[in-house]
Design a protein around this motif. Structure first.
Motif, mmCIF file in Angstrom:
data_model
loop_
_atom_site.group_PDB
_atom_site.id
_atom_site.type_symbol
_atom_site.label_atom_id
_atom_site.label_comp_id
_atom_site.label_asym_id
_atom_site.label_seq_id
_atom_site.Cartn_x
_atom_site.Cartn_y
_atom_site.Cartn_z
ATOM 1 N N UNK A 121 0.726 -1.205 0.105
ATOM 2 C CA UNK A 121 -0.276 0.456 -0.499
ATOM 3 C C UNK A 121 0.948 0.993 0.375
ATOM 4 N N UNK A 122 -0.199 2.481 -0.136
ATOM 5 C CA UNK A 122 1.130 3.723 0.418
ATOM 6 C C UNK A 122 1.656 3.910 1.065
ATOM 7 N N UNK A 123 0.984 3.770 2.234
ATOM 8 C CA UNK A 123 1.149 3.127 3.473
ATOM 9 C C UNK A 123 2.656 2.331 3.802
ATOM 10 N N UNK A 124 2.959 0.892 3.384
ATOM 11 C CA UNK A 124 4.163 0.072 3.252
ATOM 12 C C UNK A 124 5.178 1.234 2.529
ATOM 13 N N UNK A 125 5.104 1.655 1.564
ATOM 14 C CA UNK A 125 5.876 2.028 0.386
ATOM 15 C C UNK A 125 6.433 3.183 1.522
ATOM 16 N N UNK A 126 5.666 4.121 1.629
ATOM 17 C CA UNK A 126 6.179 5.414 2.939
ATOM 18 C C UNK A 126 6.617 4.833 3.777
ATOM 19 N N UNK A 127 6.109 3.941 4.644
ATOM 20 C CA UNK A 127 7.388 3.262 5.846
ATOM 21 C C UNK A 127 8.885 2.596 5.698
ATOM 22 N N UNK A 128 8.529 1.984 4.145
ATOM 23 C CA UNK A 128 9.972 1.261 3.531
ATOM 24 C C UNK A 128 11.006 2.502 3.344
ATOM 25 N N UNK A 129 10.112 3.455 2.804
ATOM 26 C CA UNK A 129 10.714 4.677 2.471
ATOM 27 C C UNK A 129 11.499 5.436 3.577
ATOM 28 N N UNK A 130 11.185 5.920 4.851
ATOM 29 C CA UNK A 130 11.112 5.873 5.681
ATOM 30 C C UNK A 130 12.436 5.518 6.211
ATOM 31 N N UNK A 131 12.214 3.922 6.392
ATOM 32 C CA UNK A 131 13.318 3.189 6.992
ATOM 33 C C UNK A 131 14.785 3.461 6.081
ATOM 34 N N UNK A 166 0.802 2.951 11.240
ATOM 35 C CA UNK A 166 -0.153 2.760 10.510
ATOM 36 C C UNK A 166 -0.426 2.074 9.365
ATOM 37 N N UNK A 167 1.474 1.822 8.544
ATOM 38 C CA UNK A 167 0.378 0.417 7.878
ATOM 39 C C UNK A 167 1.079 -1.166 7.738
ATOM 40 N N UNK A 168 1.348 -1.325 9.388
ATOM 41 C CA UNK A 168 0.610 -1.932 9.617
ATOM 42 C C UNK A 168 -0.925 -2.784 10.710
ATOM 43 N N UNK A 169 -1.680 -1.739 11.010
ATOM 44 C CA UNK A 169 -2.758 -1.808 10.811
ATOM 45 C C UNK A 169 -3.368 -1.463 9.467
ATOM 46 N N UNK A 170 -3.491 -0.532 8.559
ATOM 47 C CA UNK A 170 -3.706 -0.626 6.959
ATOM 48 C C UNK A 170 -3.508 -2.388 6.768
ATOM 49 N N UNK A 171 -2.202 -2.766 6.787
ATOM 50 C CA UNK A 171 -2.103 -4.173 6.143
ATOM 51 C C UNK A 171 -3.259 -5.194 6.851
ATOM 52 N N UNK A 172 -3.142 -4.959 8.418
ATOM 53 C CA UNK A 172 -3.944 -6.048 8.561
ATOM 54 C C UNK A 172 -5.644 -5.908 8.654
#
Length: 190
Positions: A121-131, A166-172
Motif C-alpha cells: 500500500x502507499x502506507x507500506x511504501x512510505x514506511x519503507x522509504x522512511x526506514x 499506520x502501515x501495520x494497521x492498514x495491512x491487518x
C-alpha cells in the motif's frame, strides 16, 4: 530461463549476502564503510526491479524474494543499530515486529487458503522509504554530522514510528477484509 540465474534475482541474492557484512561493519563501528555497503545494497534493489522489466526477466522467485530481502535487510539493520544504541528500542521493536508479523501472516494465509497476492500500500511504501532514510541518516551521522543530518535522522525516525504503525494497521485491515470477502468453498458431497 532458470530463475536462479536471472540477473535481477542474482542482484537480490547479492543484497541478501551483504546483510551479514553490514551487521559486522556496524558492530565493529565501521560506519563509513557500512554506509557505502548500504548504498550498494540500495542500488541493487533499484537495479533488480528495473532490469526485471527491461530484460523481461521477472520471475515468481523474484516476486517473492525481493520484498523478503528488503525486509530482512532493513529489520536486521535496525536490530544492529539498536544494539549499538543508535536507534531506540521503540523504533526497533515496531519495525521488527511489523515485518515479522507481515511475513508470518503471509505464510499462514498462503499455507491455509492459498492467498498469495499482498500488494504494498502507499502506507507500506512510505514506511519503507522512511526506514531507508532513517538507516541512511543514522549511518551517515556517525561520521558526518552537520545539522541537516541530525534533523533528518530525528525526523525520519519519528516518521518511521508513525508509518510503521499506520502501515501495520492498514495491512491487518486489508487482509481481514480480503479474507472476509472470500467465499467459503462448497461442501463436498460424498
Amino acid at each position: 530461463m532458470n530463475p536462479f540465474r536471472s540477473t535481477p534475482n542474482l542482484l537480490t541474492f547479492l543484497r541478501l549476502c551483504l546483510v551479514p557484512f553490514l551487521v559486522l561493519l556496524i558492530l565493529n563501528d565501521h560506519y563509513e564503510l557500512a554506509f557505502g555497503v548500504f548504498i550498494v545494497a540500495g542500488i541493487t534493489d533499484a537495479l533488480d526491479g528495473l532490469l526485471a522489466r527491461m530484460l523481461n526477466q521477472a520471475t515468481m522467485l523474484g516476486h517473492y524474494l525481493d520484498p523478503v530481502a528488503d525486509k530482512l535487510l532493513l529489520s536486521t539493520l535496525f536490530l544492529a543499530l539498536h544494539h549499538q544504541e543508535l536507534i531506540s528500542r521503540l523504533v526497533t521493536v515496531l519495525v521488527f515486529g511489523r515485518d515479522f508479523g507481515i511475513l508470518l501472516v503471509s505464510a499462514i494465509l498462503y499455507a491455509t487458503i492459498g492467498m498469495r497476492s499482498f500488494p504494498p500500500s502507499i502506507f507500506g511504501k512510505t514506511n519503507t522509504l522512511m526506514q531507508i532514510v532513517a538507516v541512511t541518516s543514522v549511518l551517515l551521522g556517525e561520521f558526518y554530522d552537520p545539522l541537516w543530518v541530525k534533523f533528518t535522522r530525528h525526523w525520519s525516525l519519528d516518521a518511521t514510528v508513525v508509518f510503521t504503525v499506520l502501515s501495520g494497521f492498514h495491512y491487518a485491515w486489508t487482509v481481514a477484509r480480503r479474507v472476509g470477502q472470500m467465499s467459503p468453498s462448497a461442501p463436498s458431497e460424498g
